[in-house]
Design a protein around this motif. Structure first.
Motif, PDB file in Angstrom:
ATOM      1  N   TRP A 137      56.274   6.785  58.592  1.00  0.00           N
ATOM      2  CA  TRP A 137      55.420   7.154  57.460  1.00  0.00           C
ATOM      3  C   TRP A 137      54.455   8.283  57.864  1.00  0.00           C
ATOM      4  CZ3 TRP A 137      55.198   7.600  52.579  1.00  0.00           C
ATOM      5  CH2 TRP A 137      54.001   7.760  51.899  1.00  0.00           C
ATOM      6  N   ASP A 138      53.937   8.195  59.093  1.00  0.00           N
ATOM      7  CA  ASP A 138      53.070   9.279  59.578  1.00  0.00           C
ATOM      8  C   ASP A 138      53.826  10.613  59.563  1.00  0.00           C
ATOM      9  OD1 ASP A 138      50.837   7.739  59.928  1.00  0.00           O
ATOM     10  OD2 ASP A 138      50.978   7.597  62.112  1.00  0.00           O
ATOM     11  N   GLU A 139      55.103  10.566  59.997  1.00  0.00           N
ATOM     12  CA  GLU A 139      55.894  11.802  60.000  1.00  0.00           C
ATOM     13  C   GLU A 139      56.131  12.282  58.571  1.00  0.00           C
ATOM     14  OE1 GLU A 139      56.239  13.411  62.708  1.00  0.00           O
ATOM     15  OE2 GLU A 139      55.386  11.686  63.779  1.00  0.00           O
ATOM     16  N   ARG A 140      56.331  11.335  57.665  1.00  0.00           N
ATOM     17  CA  ARG A 140      56.549  11.697  56.248  1.00  0.00           C
ATOM     18  C   ARG A 140      55.295  12.356  55.681  1.00  0.00           C
ATOM     19  NH1 ARG A 140      59.935  12.009  52.080  1.00  0.00           N
ATOM     20  NH2 ARG A 140      59.449  10.938  50.137  1.00  0.00           N
ATOM     21  N   VAL A 141      54.121  11.742  55.989  1.00  0.00           N
ATOM     22  CA  VAL A 141      52.853  12.294  55.482  1.00  0.00           C
ATOM     23  C   VAL A 141      52.625  13.684  56.087  1.00  0.00           C
ATOM     24  CG1 VAL A 141      50.334  11.989  55.494  1.00  0.00           C
ATOM     25  CG2 VAL A 141      51.827  10.036  55.045  1.00  0.00           C
ATOM     26  N   ALA A 142      53.022  13.831  57.348  1.00  0.00           N
ATOM     27  CA  ALA A 142      52.838  15.143  58.002  1.00  0.00           C
ATOM     28  C   ALA A 142      53.833  16.183  57.499  1.00  0.00           C
ATOM     29  CB  ALA A 142      52.985  14.974  59.510  1.00  0.00           C
ATOM     30  N   GLY A 143      54.824  15.722  56.692  1.00  0.00           N
ATOM     31  CA  GLY A 143      55.810  16.662  56.138  1.00  0.00           C
ATOM     32  C   GLY A 143      57.012  16.861  57.031  1.00  0.00           C
ATOM     33  N   ASN A 144      57.219  15.927  57.991  1.00  0.00           N
ATOM     34  CA  ASN A 144      58.313  16.105  58.957  1.00  0.00           C
ATOM     35  C   ASN A 144      59.564  15.289  58.645  1.00  0.00           C
ATOM     36  OD1 ASN A 144      56.508  17.686  60.381  1.00  0.00           O
ATOM     37  ND2 ASN A 144      55.829  15.980  61.668  1.00  0.00           N
ATOM     38  N   LEU A 145      59.544  14.504  57.545  1.00  0.00           N
ATOM     39  CA  LEU A 145      60.683  13.618  57.272  1.00  0.00           C
ATOM     40  C   LEU A 145      61.111  13.789  55.815  1.00  0.00           C
ATOM     41  CD1 LEU A 145      62.016  11.360  59.115  1.00  0.00           C
ATOM     42  CD2 LEU A 145      60.807   9.728  57.680  1.00  0.00           C
ATOM     43  N   CYS A 146      62.388  14.187  55.615  1.00  0.00           N
ATOM     44  CA  CYS A 146      62.853  14.461  54.249  1.00  0.00           C
ATOM     45  C   CYS A 146      63.160  13.162  53.494  1.00  0.00           C
ATOM     46  CB  CYS A 146      64.097  15.346  54.295  1.00  0.00           C
ATOM     47  SG  CYS A 146      65.501  14.492  55.007  1.00  0.00           S
ATOM     48  N   ASP A 147      63.398  13.290  52.180  1.00  0.00           N
ATOM     49  CA  ASP A 147      63.645  12.117  51.323  1.00  0.00           C
ATOM     50  C   ASP A 147      64.819  11.292  51.834  1.00  0.00           C
ATOM     51  OD1 ASP A 147      61.606  12.960  49.788  1.00  0.00           O
ATOM     52  OD2 ASP A 147      62.828  13.599  48.068  1.00  0.00           O
ATOM     53  N   SER A 148      65.908  11.965  52.202  1.00  0.00           N
ATOM     54  CA  SER A 148      67.101  11.179  52.546  1.00  0.00           C
ATOM     55  C   SER A 148      66.921  10.456  53.881  1.00  0.00           C
ATOM     56  CB  SER A 148      68.360  12.056  52.529  1.00  0.00           C
ATOM     57  OG  SER A 148      68.475  12.752  53.720  1.00  0.00           O
ATOM     58  N   ASP A 149      66.212  11.044  54.813  1.00  0.00           N
ATOM     59  CA  ASP A 149      65.946  10.339  56.073  1.00  0.00           C
ATOM     60  C   ASP A 149      65.019   9.153  55.836  1.00  0.00           C
ATOM     61  OD1 ASP A 149      67.583  11.964  57.474  1.00  0.00           O
ATOM     62  OD2 ASP A 149      66.009  13.045  58.558  1.00  0.00           O
ATOM     63  N   TRP A 150      64.037   9.348  55.001  1.00  0.00           N
ATOM     64  CA  TRP A 150      63.104   8.251  54.686  1.00  0.00           C
ATOM     65  C   TRP A 150      63.884   7.099  54.039  1.00  0.00           C
ATOM     66  CZ3 TRP A 150      58.984   5.983  56.113  1.00  0.00           C
ATOM     67  CH2 TRP A 150      58.174   5.237  55.263  1.00  0.00           C
ATOM     68  N   LYS A 151      64.802   7.447  53.127  1.00  0.00           N
ATOM     69  CA  LYS A 151      65.649   6.439  52.489  1.00  0.00           C
ATOM     70  C   LYS A 151      66.555   5.761  53.527  1.00  0.00           C
ATOM     71  CE  LYS A 151      66.204   5.091  48.373  1.00  0.00           C
ATOM     72  NZ  LYS A 151      65.289   4.051  47.885  1.00  0.00           N
TER      73      LYS A 151
END
Ligand code: FES
Length: 575
Positions: A172-186
């Motif tokens: 989630w930290d990587e997602r907030v930082a903009g380092n993780l795309c939608d499909s990887d998060w999924k």
């Protein structure tokens, strides 16, 4: 079934044996369910207290597992009766299961007391179900054995091994930082929960399962068996069989649990790098035995106990690896000089006998005494003018560079305010700041939720910051990590000093010296206290009113004040 045992000694005998009108009713209504005399006559009645629920994601195998327990009870000549009790599922219950731990404890106590039960198998696992069931069984003081749900299998996403909770925060930290795309998060969402069972990091569930076994409340080796492997079904049957024997032996919690067993539990939680929640639960469990377990005792044992289990979030591996490496028994066998090995267990043997001969298969997962994850003090008690009654930090899961730190406070009055402002680009915060959340304790939130791992502000994440000092009167999940000072007592809603801190105040923590200091003069503290608004009103009705009136602070275990102390052992009137 065993024939040389006197059925008249059984508790259930009072319900079923007498030739009177009430007992006639008890028997005839069991017959209405399809049972006959052969089912219950002269057999111990074994309650299977099952915390299964379709909203408890960690206990989804418990319907089937209850049948395994039932099989064991029948094999040993008992009469199994399954009884649903409140299910505290950590993921879907809001604001926090901790609000309801004492309610489940009360339910377990009264369910055991009011029914014709000679012994019980307690089926729990997800975080608060463990202490709640132990607390209830201790207060009822009826022979009981705990059967843990067991951890999930290891999770895999692409070539990455994922750990429950811990990797949610990380990604989630990587997602907030903009380092993780939608499909990887999924992808992470799809893969992180691989099977039935509890979180497979050393979260609160696995911590409490280990603590429970070390205290002697479950069978040898029970704590770490993954939920969906064949051994777990066999553990169910074994627990059922043993419960029947315990009924004949009348082996009650008061017969085997002592202050030394509690110490064993505490040292175990340190050696596994366990959840900070164990401290609160152990204080409450000791309270039910009429013992006062202080934070100072916890600190004393923390200083001499090495962290041996290299499990996330403090280490590298997962619970399945721990099981394969020999599990809790093997780890405890490496610290027999510290443990009280003479303590008795539900297995009818001593802890020393329980762990004798257990071998470590992998020294990377269960470290040697010469090469521990941490030589001592995986979790530390801090005291100072901001936490006169103490607070805790899981130092083994924190950035070592932050364990001695001084910085300006950034204060959030409550959780909604923190959520609204934490990622505000205008928030005056740097990596040196100390994030503070209040109104998050037993009374303030209410319920003492797991909000203590405050998120890192987005602008700092983007700048590469991944840990900073955070302080609160909240708890944090056992799967969480970071330099988070928790359980500040008294909490802000109870008038603790945390209520008076202002943004910009200098805060200092010194973990090696076990200190926390708020650099504000006594005069200024007095001035601020005079301006403090009156404390919040109690809820008007219901369970939450009772909770608010009677819950104790973190350093006292958050039990209800009227539930501590040994049970007078009152039996209900039957006739
Ligand atoms: Fe149930 Fe973690 S959510 S053990």
């Amino acid at each position: 079934m065993t024939t040389d045992r006197d059925p008249a000694q059984l508790r259930s005998h009072r319900w079923f044996a007498p030739d009177d009108m009430r007992s006639f009713g008890h028997r005839s209504r069991l017959k209405a369910m399809g049972f006959d005399d052969e089912d219950y006559r002269d057999r111990p009645v074994i309650g299977i207290l099952n915390t299964w629920s379709e909203l408890n994601t960690c206990h989804s195998h418990f319907k089937q597992r209850a049948d395994d327990v039932r099989r064991g009870i029948l094999q040993a000549g008992g009469f199994p009766v399954e009884i649903p009790v409140m299910s505290l599922g950590e993921m879907l219950m809001k604001p926090t299961t901790m609000l309801y731990r004492n309610l489940l404890a009360m339910e377990v106590e009264e369910v055991l007391r009011c029914h014709p039960i000679d012994a019980a198998v307690l089926m729990g696992g997800c975080d608060k179900t463990v202490p709640a069931m132990l607390m209830g069984a201790i207060s009822a003081d009826i022979p009981s054995i705990f059967m843990p749900a067991g951890p999930m299998l290891k999770a895999k996403w692409k070539d990455v091994t994922l750990g429950s909770g811990s990797d949610v925060w990380k990604y989630w930290d990587e997602r907030v930082a903009g380092n993780l795309c939608d499909s990887d998060w999924k992808g992470v969402e799809n893969c992180i929960g691989r099977s039935a069972g509890t979180c497979m990091t050393m979260g609160t569930a696995s911590t409490m399962a280990c603590v429970t076994e070390a205290m002697g409340f479950s069978l040898p080796g029970a704590a770490n068996v993954p939920a969906v492997v064949a051994e777990h079904a066999r553990l169910g049957a074994q627990s059922g069989r043993r419960a029947v024997e315990m009924a004949w032996e009348d082996l009650k919690p008061s017969n085997f649990l002592t202050s030394k067993s509690i110490d064993n539990g505490l040292m175990t939680s340190m050696a596994i790098g366990g959840s900070t929640n164990a401290i609160v639960h152990l204080i409450a469990i000791a309270g039910r035995l009429g013992m006062e377990l202080t934070l100072d005792r916890f600190d004393e044992l923390s200083r001499i106990t090495p962290v041996l289990a290299d499990i996330r979030p403090s280490g590298r591996f997962l619970m399945e690896d721990f099981f394969d490496a020999g599990g809790l028994r093997a780890m405890l066998a490496r610290m027999t000089d510290l443990l009280n090995t003479e303590c008795q267990t539900v297995a009818g043997i001593t802890l020393g006998q329980q762990i004798e001969g257990a071998e470590v298969i992998d020294d990377e997962v269960i470290r040697t005494r010469e090469n521990p994850v941490d030589p001592a003090g995986g979790t530390c008690l801090l005291k100072g003018n901001l936490a006169p009654n103490g607070c805790v930090i899981k130092s083994v899961a924190a950035d070592p560079d932050l364990l001695q730190h001084r910085g300006p406070a950034v204060v959030f009055d409550n959780y909604p305010e923190m959520k609204e402002k934490i990622h505000d680009p205008d928030l005056k915060v740097t990596a040196e700041s100390v994030l503070i959340l209040r109104s998050a304790g037993p009374l303030g939130a209410p319920g003492f939720p797991e909000w203590g791992m405050l998120p890192i502000p987005r602008k700092l994440l983007q700048a590469g910051v991944r840990d900073m000092v955070r302080l609160s009167d909240a708890r944090m999940s056992g799967t969480s990590y970071g330099t988070c000072v928790l359980h500040i007592a008294p909490e802000s809603a109870a008038g603790g000093p945390l209520a008076l801190v202002e943004s910009g105040d200098e805060i200092e923590i010194n973990v090696p010296e076990r200190k926390i200091h708020w650099h504000v003069s006594d005069d200024e503290i007095l001035r601020r206290r005079e301006k403090l608004p009156p404390s919040q009103e109690l809820p008007e009705r219901g369970y939450q009113r009772m909770y608010a009136k009677h819950v104790t602070q973190a350093d006292k275990g958050c039990d209800f004040d009227f539930l501590t102390g040994r049970s007078p052992g009152q039996e209900p009137s039957i006739h």
